[in-house]
Design a protein around this motif. Structure first.
Motif, short mmCIF file in Angstrom:
data_model
loop_
_atom_site.label_atom_id
_atom_site.label_comp_id
_atom_site.label_asym_id
_atom_site.label_seq_id
_atom_site.Cartn_x
_atom_site.Cartn_y
_atom_site.Cartn_z
N LYS A 112 -8.21 -0.28 -7.92
CA LYS A 112 -7.40 -0.38 -6.70
C LYS A 112 -8.03 0.48 -5.59
CE LYS A 112 -3.06 -1.19 -9.16
NZ LYS A 112 -1.65 -0.76 -9.36
N PRO A 113 -7.99 0.00 -4.34
CA PRO A 113 -8.59 0.79 -3.26
C PRO A 113 -7.74 2.00 -2.89
CG PRO A 113 -7.55 -1.17 -2.37
CD PRO A 113 -7.46 -1.28 -3.87
N ALA A 114 -8.39 3.07 -2.47
CA ALA A 114 -7.67 4.29 -2.09
C ALA A 114 -8.43 4.99 -0.97
CB ALA A 114 -7.52 5.22 -3.29
N GLY A 115 -7.70 5.72 -0.15
CA GLY A 115 -8.29 6.52 0.91
C GLY A 115 -7.49 7.80 1.06
N GLY A 170 -5.61 2.45 7.33
CA GLY A 170 -4.54 1.61 6.80
C GLY A 170 -4.93 0.15 6.73
N LYS A 171 -5.52 -0.34 7.81
CA LYS A 171 -5.94 -1.74 7.84
C LYS A 171 -7.03 -2.01 6.82
CE LYS A 171 -7.39 -5.36 11.04
NZ LYS A 171 -7.72 -5.69 12.45
N ARG A 172 -7.95 -1.07 6.67
CA ARG A 172 -9.06 -1.25 5.72
C ARG A 172 -8.53 -1.32 4.28
NH1 ARG A 172 -14.49 2.04 4.37
NH2 ARG A 172 -15.82 0.21 4.28
N LEU A 173 -7.59 -0.44 3.96
CA LEU A 173 -7.01 -0.46 2.61
C LEU A 173 -6.28 -1.78 2.35
CD1 LEU A 173 -5.65 3.19 2.37
CD2 LEU A 173 -7.55 2.22 1.04
N ALA A 174 -5.52 -2.23 3.34
CA ALA A 174 -4.75 -3.47 3.17
C ALA A 174 -5.66 -4.68 3.00
CB ALA A 174 -3.82 -3.67 4.36
N THR A 175 -6.68 -4.79 3.84
CA THR A 175 -7.57 -5.95 3.74
C THR A 175 -8.41 -5.90 2.46
OG1 THR A 175 -9.22 -4.82 5.13
CG2 THR A 175 -7.69 -6.31 6.23
N ILE A 208 0.87 -1.17 0.00
CA ILE A 208 0.00 0.00 0.00
C ILE A 208 0.91 1.22 0.00
CG2 ILE A 208 -1.80 1.30 1.20
CD1 ILE A 208 -2.75 -1.42 0.11
N LEU A 209 0.73 2.09 -0.96
CA LEU A 209 1.50 3.32 -1.03
C LEU A 209 0.84 4.37 -0.13
CD1 LEU A 209 3.76 5.04 -2.31
CD2 LEU A 209 2.16 5.57 -4.17
N VAL A 210 1.60 4.86 0.85
CA VAL A 210 1.12 5.94 1.72
C VAL A 210 1.85 7.21 1.25
CG1 VAL A 210 0.79 6.74 4.08
CG2 VAL A 210 0.80 4.28 3.58
N SER A 255 -0.72 -1.72 -4.65
CA SER A 255 -1.98 -2.48 -4.57
C SER A 255 -3.11 -1.61 -4.04
CB SER A 255 -1.80 -3.69 -3.66
OG SER A 255 -0.81 -4.55 -4.16
N GLY A 256 -2.76 -0.49 -3.44
CA GLY A 256 -3.72 0.45 -2.89
C GLY A 256 -3.00 1.72 -2.50
N LEU A 257 -3.75 2.78 -2.23
CA LEU A 257 -3.16 4.09 -2.01
C LEU A 257 -3.84 4.82 -0.85
CD1 LEU A 257 -1.44 6.60 -2.98
CD2 LEU A 257 -3.38 7.14 -4.48
N ALA A 258 -3.03 5.38 0.05
CA ALA A 258 -3.51 6.35 1.05
C ALA A 258 -2.85 7.67 0.70
CB ALA A 258 -3.13 5.91 2.45
#
Length: 201
Positions: free
Chosen positions: A107-110, A186-191, A6-8, A71-74
Motif C-alpha cells: 500500500k502507498p504511504a507518505g 494527498g493527490k499522489r497517494l490517492a492516484t 486514504i488514512l491521514v 488503501s494508503g496512508l499519510a
C-alpha cells in the motif's frame, strides 16, 4: 467491503500538523478518493493517555482497523528532537499484529511534519516515520521535483514529504508552497492507490 480511503493519521500538539493533515485530505479528495482523518491520544510516563476517550475537537482517535483497511496512508507528526512524537510512535508500536499478517504490504504511504524552527529536524523526522512503514512493506511515496513548489519554497517542503515551518510560537500559517505540497502528496497517494487497485483487479 467499505469504499477505498486514504488514512491521514497524525499527532498534533499546537495545530500546525493538524492543518497539514486537512490540506493533505483535500488533495486526496481532489482525486476522487475518500480521506479519513484520524489522530492519536497523548501519552505520559504515568498512564497510556491523558486525554478523554473521544477528543474534544478535531479528528477521532485512530484504531488499528482504520490502518488495516486503508488503501494508503499519510503519516504526520511534529518534530521531537529530529524524530516523530512519542504518541505516534506508541500507536505504531502497537501495530505488530498487522505486520505479522502483512495487512499493509504493497500500500502507498507518505509522511509529513511541522517544526517550530526552519532547520529543526524536518528531514530526519520524515525519515524516522518512513522506517516503520518500510518494515510493514508499504510503498513510500515522496514528492518529485516536478512539483514546482519544492524549488520555490522559502518555508517548508522536502522531497521526502511536505513540511511546515510553524515559527517559534507555532502560529505561522501554512504558506502557498507548503499548502501546495500537502495537497500534492494527498493527490499522489490517492492516484497511486487507485492505480495499484486497478492492477490487482
Amino acid at each position: 467491503m467499505s469504499a477505498p480511503y486514504i488514512l491521514v493519521l497524525y499527532y498534533s500538539r499546537h495545530g500546525a500538523t493538524a492543518e497539514m493533515a486537512r490540506q493533505i485530505a483535500r488533495g486526496v479528495e481532489s482525486a476522487g478518493v475518500e480521506a479519513r482523518l484520524r489522530t492519536v491520544p497523548g501519552v505520559s510516563a504515568d498512564c497510556e493517555t491523558t486525554a478523554p476517550n473521544v477528543p474534544e475537537d478535531g479528528a477521532p482517535y485512530a484504531s488499528l482497523d482504520d490502518l488495516k483497511h486503508c488503501s494508503g496512508l499519510a503519516l504526520g507528526s511534529p518534530t521531537r528532537f529530529g524524530n516523530m512524537a512519542a504518541p505516534l510512535k506508541y500507536f505504531l508500536d502497537g501495530s505488530s499484529g498487522l505486520w505479522l499478517t502483512g495487512e499493509l504490504v504493497g500500500k502507498p504511504a507518505g509522511v509529513f511534519t511541522a517544526t517550530s524552527s526552519l532547520h529543526g529536524g524536518q528531514e530526519s523526522t520524515l525519515l524516522s516515520m518512513m522506517l516503520p512503514l518500510l518494515h510493514h512493506g508499504m510503498l513510500v511515496c515522496g514528492l518529485p521535483y516536478s512539483e514546482s513548489a519544492l524549488l520555490e519554497t522559502r518555508g517548508g517542503g522536502t522531497p521526502y514529504g511536505p513540511s511546515h515551518h510553524a515559527g517559534s510560537d507555532g502560529k505561522r500559517p501554512l504558506d502557498e508552497h507548503e499548502t501546495s505540497l500537502c495537497r500534492a502528496l494527498g493527490k499522489r497517494l490517492a492516484t497511486t492507490a487507485a492505480q495499484l487497485e486497478r492492477k490487482r483487479g
